[in-house]
Design a protein around this motif. Structure first.
Motif, PDB file in Angstrom:
ATOM      1  N   HIS A 135      -6.956  -3.247  -3.251  1.00  0.00           N
ATOM      2  CA  HIS A 135      -7.609  -2.912  -1.853  1.00  0.00           C
ATOM      3  C   HIS A 135      -6.621  -3.008  -0.686  1.00  0.00           C
ATOM      4  O   HIS A 135      -6.452  -4.209  -0.491  1.00  0.00           O
ATOM      5  N   CYS A 136      -6.630  -2.097   0.253  1.00  0.00           N
ATOM      6  CA  CYS A 136      -5.991  -2.164   1.533  1.00  0.00           C
ATOM      7  C   CYS A 136      -6.664  -2.346   2.467  1.00  0.00           C
ATOM      8  O   CYS A 136      -7.821  -1.769   2.776  1.00  0.00           O
ATOM      9  N   CYS A 160       0.697  -1.255  -0.003  1.00  0.00           N
ATOM     10  CA  CYS A 160      -0.156   0.074   0.083  1.00  0.00           C
ATOM     11  C   CYS A 160       1.028   1.283   0.011  1.00  0.00           C
ATOM     12  O   CYS A 160       1.863   1.216   0.831  1.00  0.00           O
ATOM     13  N   LEU A 161       0.480   2.177  -0.965  1.00  0.00           N
ATOM     14  CA  LEU A 161       1.272   3.512  -1.060  1.00  0.00           C
ATOM     15  C   LEU A 161       0.821   4.350   0.027  1.00  0.00           C
ATOM     16  O   LEU A 161       1.777   5.243   0.240  1.00  0.00           O
ATOM     17  N   ASN A 162      -0.207   4.010   0.680  1.00  0.00           N
ATOM     18  CA  ASN A 162      -0.854   5.187   1.583  1.00  0.00           C
ATOM     19  C   ASN A 162      -0.177   4.828   2.765  1.00  0.00           C
ATOM     20  O   ASN A 162       0.360   5.838   3.582  1.00  0.00           O
ATOM     21  N   CYS A 163      -0.271   3.766   3.436  1.00  0.00           N
ATOM     22  CA  CYS A 163       0.164   3.226   4.850  1.00  0.00           C
ATOM     23  C   CYS A 163       1.535   2.301   5.002  1.00  0.00           C
ATOM     24  O   CYS A 163       1.849   2.231   5.845  1.00  0.00           O
ATOM     25  N   GLU A 164       1.734   1.937   3.880  1.00  0.00           N
ATOM     26  CA  GLU A 164       2.869   1.127   3.842  1.00  0.00           C
ATOM     27  C   GLU A 164       2.653  -0.163   4.956  1.00  0.00           C
ATOM     28  O   GLU A 164       3.940  -0.478   5.254  1.00  0.00           O
ATOM     29  N   GLU A 223      -6.573   1.451  -5.031  1.00  0.00           N
ATOM     30  CA  GLU A 223      -5.919   1.915  -6.362  1.00  0.00           C
ATOM     31  C   GLU A 223      -6.716   1.132  -7.441  1.00  0.00           C
ATOM     32  O   GLU A 223      -6.741   0.251  -7.735  1.00  0.00           O
ATOM     33  N   CYS A 234      -5.879   0.255   5.769  1.00  0.00           N
ATOM     34  CA  CYS A 234      -6.329   1.790   5.775  1.00  0.00           C
ATOM     35  C   CYS A 234      -7.189   2.084   4.900  1.00  0.00           C
ATOM     36  O   CYS A 234      -7.844   3.155   4.992  1.00  0.00           O
ATOM     37  N   GLU A 254      -7.389   2.150   1.603  1.00  0.00           N
ATOM     38  CA  GLU A 254      -7.054   2.703   0.369  1.00  0.00           C
ATOM     39  C   GLU A 254      -7.252   1.846  -0.800  1.00  0.00           C
ATOM     40  O   GLU A 254      -7.373   0.784  -0.874  1.00  0.00           O
TER      41      GLU A 254
END
Length: 64
Positions: free
Chosen positions: A43-44, A10-14, A51, A47, A49
């Motif tokens: 889908h994360c 995930c690029l948002n929460c990593e 894409e 969090c 998120e």
């Protein structure tokens, strides 16, 4: 021999590997929210998120 699906961080929460699937998501703006069906993408679970992987799901989310 089974193959593991590719990892996609995930690029948002990593914090979590994202899952490539079609699912229902909730679009939130201010105090309002709307459910958007059939959104295909990564889908994360950590969090929330998304894409987007197709224009239709992205357009429905934007319209919500």
């Amino acid at each position: 021999m089974s193959r593991k699906p590719p990892r996609h961080a995930c690029l948002n929460c990593e914090q979590a590997d994202m899952h490539k699937e079609t699912r229902e998501v909730i679009a939130r703006v201010g105090g309002l929210q709307r459910t958007v069906a059939d959104v295909f993408g990564w889908h994360c679970a950590n969090c929330g998120e998304v894409e987007f992987l197709d224009e239709a799901g992205s357009a429905r989310y934007d319209a919500a």
